[in-house]
Scaffold this motif. Sequence first.
Motif, PDB file in Angstrom:
ATOM      1  N   ASN A 213       0.860  -1.185   0.000  1.00 43.86           N
ATOM      2  CA  ASN A 213       0.000   0.000   0.000  1.00 43.86           C
ATOM      3  C   ASN A 213       0.902   1.242   0.000  1.00 43.86           C
ATOM      4  O   ASN A 213       1.074   1.912   1.012  1.00 43.86           O
ATOM      5  N   PHE A 214       1.479   1.526  -1.174  1.00 46.29           N
ATOM      6  CA  PHE A 214       2.465   2.601  -1.263  1.00 46.29           C
ATOM      7  C   PHE A 214       1.798   3.977  -1.299  1.00 46.29           C
ATOM      8  O   PHE A 214       0.808   4.177  -2.001  1.00 46.29           O
ATOM      9  N   LYS A 215       2.399   4.914  -0.561  1.00 48.46           N
ATOM     10  CA  LYS A 215       1.959   6.307  -0.575  1.00 48.46           C
ATOM     11  C   LYS A 215       3.196   7.209  -0.623  1.00 48.46           C
ATOM     12  O   LYS A 215       4.221   6.893  -0.006  1.00 48.46           O
ATOM     13  N   VAL A 216       3.083   8.305  -1.366  1.00 43.14           N
ATOM     14  CA  VAL A 216       4.208   9.242  -1.478  1.00 43.14           C
ATOM     15  C   VAL A 216       4.620   9.705  -0.085  1.00 43.14           C
ATOM     16  O   VAL A 216       3.779  10.018   0.758  1.00 43.14           O
ATOM     17  N   HIS A 217       5.928   9.744   0.142  1.00 44.88           N
ATOM     18  CA  HIS A 217       6.412  10.055   1.488  1.00 44.88           C
ATOM     19  C   HIS A 217       7.600  11.001   1.421  1.00 44.88           C
ATOM     20  O   HIS A 217       8.429  10.931   0.510  1.00 44.88           O
ATOM     21  N   THR A 218       7.664  11.907   2.391  1.00 48.48           N
ATOM     22  CA  THR A 218       8.821  12.802   2.540  1.00 48.48           C
ATOM     23  C   THR A 218       9.703  12.267   3.660  1.00 48.48           C
ATOM     24  O   THR A 218       9.251  12.121   4.801  1.00 48.48           O
ATOM     25  N   PHE A 219      10.926  11.939   3.328  1.00 47.01           N
ATOM     26  CA  PHE A 219      11.858  11.374   4.296  1.00 47.01           C
ATOM     27  C   PHE A 219      12.738  12.477   4.880  1.00 47.01           C
ATOM     28  O   PHE A 219      13.261  13.312   4.150  1.00 47.01           O
ATOM     29  N   ARG A 220      12.878  12.464   6.182  1.00 53.88           N
ATOM     30  CA  ARG A 220      13.736  13.429   6.867  1.00 53.88           C
ATOM     31  C   ARG A 220      15.118  12.829   7.034  1.00 53.88           C
ATOM     32  O   ARG A 220      15.281  11.773   7.647  1.00 53.88           O
TER      33      ARG A 220
END
Length: 465
Positions: A213-220
Amino acid sequence: MAASSNSSLSGSSLSSDPEDYQPPIWKSYLYQLQQEAPRPKRVTCPQEMETRPKYYGREFHGIISREYADELLDGVEGAYLIRESQRQPGTYTLALRFGHQSLNYRLFYDGKHFVGEKRFESVHDLVTDALITLYIETKAAEYIAKMTTNPIYEHLGYTSLLKDKTVHRLSRARTEPRRVTFQRDEKITSPVVRKTALKDATEKQCSYEKIHNFKVHTFRGPHWCEYCANFMWGLIAQGVRCSDCGLNVHKQCSKLVPSDCQPDLRRIKKVFSCDLTTLVKAHNTTRPMVVDMCIREIELRGMKSEGLYRVSGFSEHIEDVRLSFDRDGDKADISASAYADINIIAGVLKLYLRDLPIPVITFDLYSRFIQSAKIPDSESRLEAIHETLLQLPPAHYETLRYLMAHLKRVTMCEKDNLMNAENLGIVFGPTLMQPPELNALTTLNDMRQQKLVVQLMIEHEDVLF
C-alpha cells in the motif's frame, strides 16, 4: 561507482530474523551527486514591486521579458527569479539557470508553491529540489535507467519470511480451478466432485498474497531505497512508503516490488474499515478475528434467538463493541456478561462486513456474481457461482466460506430462530455485495440477485466451498 555507507542511514524498518540478517551495502553514488548539485542563488529585485503577490519575496521582478530575465540571471548556475508574463498578466514564471542555459517554468500557488506534482512551502525549497533533480538526472541518466536491474530486496528479509510459511491450498485452486459437475435432477443433489480440497486446510495459518500500500512520502534525513539500495534524492516526496509494512522505495522501484507485503501490527491502527487481507496478514490468521469471535459467541448462545441477524441490537452498544475491537483487538470482551443481547454481537458482525473498504465479494467480481444469479438453469447457475468464488482473493474466500458454513447452521435452527436461507440472503446480500459504483438504481435493481447469490451459497454450502 557505488560506495558503501552505514546501513543505519537508511531509516529501514526491516524486521527479519537478526541471525539471518546481513546489513545491505547502500549505493551512495546518487547521494554524492546530490551533494554536488548547484545551490540556489536568488536574484533580488532592487526596487519594491507594488504588483508583487504576497506569497513571493524579492525574487519577484514584475512584468519583464524572457530575454531580460536571462540577462539578470547572468549565466550563474543555480540563479533564479520570478517574473510576470508579458503575454498573460497574472501568470507567473520561474526563470532558472542550469546547465549553461536559462529554463522557464510556469509557477503555481495553492497554499504551496509548485511546478509539477511536488508542493513546497517556499520557492527556495522548490528551486533547491529542482536543481538536485536536474543535476542527478543529467549526470546519472544511464545509471538511473539501470539501477533497478540488480535489486537487493530479496536479501533484506521480506521474501524470506514467506518461504517458511504454509501456503494456503486455495492458491492452487485459484490457479487451477476445478470444474464442478452437477447431476441432473429437479433439485440439485450431491455433485460428482463433492467438495474441493479447500476445507482440509481451513484452520491452518496462511500466507496470503498482498500488494503493498504505497503512498508518497517525505523522508527526513538521508534515506536509501530498500529495493535497489540507491539513495532517494530530493528535498521532499523522494519516494514512497508502504503504510502497512513500512517498506521504503523509489516510486519507479515500487512498480517492481513483489506482492508479498507483510503488514506490521504497529502500523494497523484499527480493525474495522481495514482491508480484509491486510488485517489477516497482520494477525497471521486465516480470517479476521472479528468474524471468528462473533460467530463463536453467536453459536455458543444465540442460534435459537428469534430473528437472529434480522433483529437489530442497540446501535450504541454495537458502537461500543466496534471501539473495543479497534482498541483491544482479539482481547475485546463480547461475552454474555458484557453484552447479554446476542443481537448486539450479530449487529457487530454485520457492521464489520459492511464497513470493509473492499467487500467480501469484491468489486471486480460483483458483476460476475450478479450475472451468474441470472442464469435460468439451476445447474449452470451453481457452476458459474462456484467458478467465480474461486476467483476471490484467498482471505475473502476463506471468510466467505466460514460465514456460509455458519449461516447454514443457523438455518438448521429455523424452527426456533425463524431464519431460513432466503431470509438470511435478504439480510446479507447487500452486506457482502456492493456494486463498484454507488448507484441507487443499480443497487435496487440488483437486490434480488444479491439475495439469491447468498441464499444459494447457504443452501449449497457443502457443494460450492
